[in-house]
Design an enzyme around this catalytic site. Structure first.
Site, PDB file in Angstrom:
ATOM      1  N   GLY A  71       0.807  -1.211   0.000  1.00 35.56           N
ATOM      2  CA  GLY A  71       0.000   0.000   0.000  1.00 35.56           C
ATOM      3  C   GLY A  71       0.843   1.264   0.000  1.00 35.56           C
ATOM      4  O   GLY A  71       0.517   2.254  -0.662  1.00 35.56           O
ATOM      5  N   ASN A 151      -8.267   3.849   8.315  1.00 32.75           N
ATOM      6  CA  ASN A 151      -7.731   2.671   9.003  1.00 32.75           C
ATOM      7  C   ASN A 151      -8.028   2.662  10.494  1.00 32.75           C
ATOM      8  O   ASN A 151      -8.125   1.606  11.108  1.00 32.75           O
ATOM      9  CB  ASN A 151      -6.219   2.560   8.773  1.00 32.75           C
ATOM     10  CG  ASN A 151      -5.500   3.874   8.857  1.00 32.75           C
ATOM     11  OD1 ASN A 151      -5.878   4.842   8.201  1.00 32.75           O
ATOM     12  ND2 ASN A 151      -4.473   3.941   9.669  1.00 32.75           N
ATOM     13  N   CYS A 325       4.307   5.355  18.880  1.00 37.46           N
ATOM     14  CA  CYS A 325       5.244   5.606  19.967  1.00 37.46           C
ATOM     15  C   CYS A 325       6.544   6.113  19.362  1.00 37.46           C
ATOM     16  O   CYS A 325       7.209   5.390  18.636  1.00 37.46           O
ATOM     17  CB  CYS A 325       5.493   4.303  20.714  1.00 37.46           C
ATOM     18  SG  CYS A 325       6.222   4.577  22.319  1.00 37.46           S
TER      19      CYS A 325
HETATM   20  N1  PLP Z   1      -2.948   2.978   3.588  1.00 38.88           N
HETATM   21  C1  PLP Z   1      -3.725   2.577   4.611  1.00 38.88           C
HETATM   22  C2  PLP Z   1      -5.070   3.192   4.798  1.00 38.88           C
HETATM   23  C3  PLP Z   1      -3.267   1.593   5.498  1.00 38.88           C
HETATM   24  O1  PLP Z   1      -4.036   1.209   6.521  1.00 38.88           O
HETATM   25  C4  PLP Z   1      -1.972   1.030   5.299  1.00 38.88           C
HETATM   26  C5  PLP Z   1      -1.439   0.026   6.239  1.00 38.88           C
HETATM   27  O2  PLP Z   1      -1.724   0.047   7.413  1.00 38.88           O
HETATM   28  C6  PLP Z   1      -1.225   1.478   4.198  1.00 38.88           C
HETATM   29  C7  PLP Z   1      -1.740   2.445   3.376  1.00 38.88           C
HETATM   30  C8  PLP Z   1       0.144   0.930   3.939  1.00 38.88           C
HETATM   31  O3  PLP Z   1       0.081  -0.354   3.357  1.00 38.88           O
HETATM   32  P1  PLP Z   1       1.356  -1.346   3.421  1.00 38.88           P
HETATM   33  O4  PLP Z   1       1.477  -1.791   4.843  1.00 38.88           O
HETATM   34  O5  PLP Z   1       0.995  -2.451   2.486  1.00 38.88           O
HETATM   35  O6  PLP Z   1       2.532  -0.561   2.950  1.00 38.88           O
END
Ligand code: PLP
Length: 387
Positions: A71, A151, A325
């Site tokens: 991501g 998230n 943290c």
């Molecule tokens: N975008 C969102 C909304 C996420 O929750 C996350 C991971 O927690 C990411 C991007 C990043 O993805 P990755 O862990 O595959 O780099």
């Protein structure tokens, strides 16, 4: 001690079906997908099948799928790939205050490079108002980036409306769909996204593989330099087993989506109701009517979230705070402070995120563990309860 996992927004376990597909790929197919001989073509076939499966999950053409490392890379490729390659004297990006650091820190870097960025604020609901995005647009705006689902809160953003607003101003629209995928239906054409990010490890595939959807015709340059892979959009020998895993996970997600969403929402609502009934000084953060079905974020006044995470872990339950943290100090979550929580209440908040392995019995046990842990922490806390 039995252990129960309520942190699926952080990452998901790899599903047995996905492991099987990946292991068979690792064992049987080791060619380089760019090689023209038999071994290469076997790998290429698996890769292209995974591309078709990923495309089917979000309703696009296979050629519009770019495999990346996750991501974070998908978000970075979307932002830098579009903005750096736009040949304009002045460039402006609109995003929101509640994005993941993969977008926020990419925007901070763009600012270092002379790009102006507007961070649209959100209210207590944790949902972006499309009119605020409209008001933020400038003649120099080249990209709007708004996440599909948050998230930490699970709140689902009105991305179709925001995409329409961006397009009316002939501005590209990117959405970080990492937390939406596999939880709510996603059709990138209906949403009107030009770019959409996804990550394997949030949909029961392994870490280190993701996809950026790039609508055909979108002008996007590469941000890394090497071979001609992925139609010149992302160089590097393809991670075929990773792509195969993601493709299989995508296929399972499509198959299970509706039934899973109903079951998860029922368990999430039971968890929420149980906690609110049994714990005073607790409440849900963000809008409850526009969320992914698996997520709830709850504050417990008078406690430190970190302490509650540890107390629950000792009882066998994995949950999380949104807080990071850094250098020994617990920073309150930027999402929770952006929706108006005081730093104390933000630090007193816990995210519970359910998934495929969650059961009603686990939920009921978690409610009891939360009740007891909060009561204990409040008893020993120097902070007055519900301060
Ligand atoms: N975008 C969102 C909304 C996420 O929750 C996350 C991971 O927690 C990411 C991007 C990043 O993805 P990755 O862990 O595959 O780099």
């Amino acid at each position: 001690m039995e252990r129960y996992y309520f942190d699926h927004n952080a990452t998901t376990p790899v599903s047995p079906e996905v492991i099987q597909a990946m292991v068979s790929c690792l064992a049987e197919v080791y060619g380089n997908a760019s090689s023209i001989h038999h071994f290469g073509q076997m790998a290429k076939q698996r890769l292209e099948n995974a591309r078709r499966q990923s495309a089917a999950l979000i309703g696009c053409q296979p050629q519009e799928i770019v495999f990346v490392s996750g991501g974070t890379e998908a978000d970075n490729l979307a932002l830098f790939g579009v903005v750096r390659h736009m040949n304009r004297p002045q460039k402006h990006v609109v995003t929101t205050a509640i994005e993941h650091p993969a977008v926020l820190n990419a925007c901070a870097q763009l600012e270092q490079e002379g790009v102006a960025v507007t961070y649209v604020r959100v209210g207590a609901s944790g949902v972006v108002d499309p009119d605020d995005v409209r008001r933020a647009l400038r003649p120099s705006t080249v990209l709007v980036s708004v996440m599909h689902a948050n998230n930490e809160l699970g709140t689902v953003q009105p991305v179709a409306e925001i995409a329409r607003i961006a397009h009316e101003a002939t501005v590209y629209f990117h959405s970080d769909g990492v937390q939406a995928l596999g939880k709510i239906p996603v059709d990138v054409k209906a949403l009107g996204a030009d770019l959409y990010s996804m990550s394997g490890h949030k949909i029961y595939a392994p870490k280190g593989v993701g996809v950026l959807y790039v609508r055909k015709g979108t002008r996007m340059g590469s941000i890394a330099f090497g071979g001609h892979h992925e139609r010149e959009r992302r160089p590097g020998t393809e991670n075929v087993p990773g792509a195969v895993a993601l493709g299989h996970a995508a296929e399972c997600a499509v198959r299970n989506l509706d039934a899973q969403a109903v079951a998860l929402a029922a368990m999430r609502d039971r968890l929420e109701a149980g906690i609110l009934e049994r714990v005073v000084g607790a409440g849900v953060n963000g809008a409850r009517d526009r969320r992914t079905p698996n997520t709830t974020n709850i504050y417990f006044d008078g406690i430190e979230g970190e302490a509650l995470v540890i107390a629950l872990d000792l009882r066998g339950f994995a949950v999380s705070t949104g807080a990071a943290c850094s250098s020994g100090a617990v920073e309150p979550s930027h999402v929770l402070t952006a929706i108006g929580l005081s730093p104390e209440r933000a630090r007193a908040s816990i995210r519970f995120s359910l998934g495929q392995s969650s059961t009603i019995d686990q939920v009921d046990a978690l409610i009891g563990a939360v009740e007891e842990s909060v009561a204990h922490l409040r008893k020993i806390s120097p902070v007055p309860a519900h301060a």
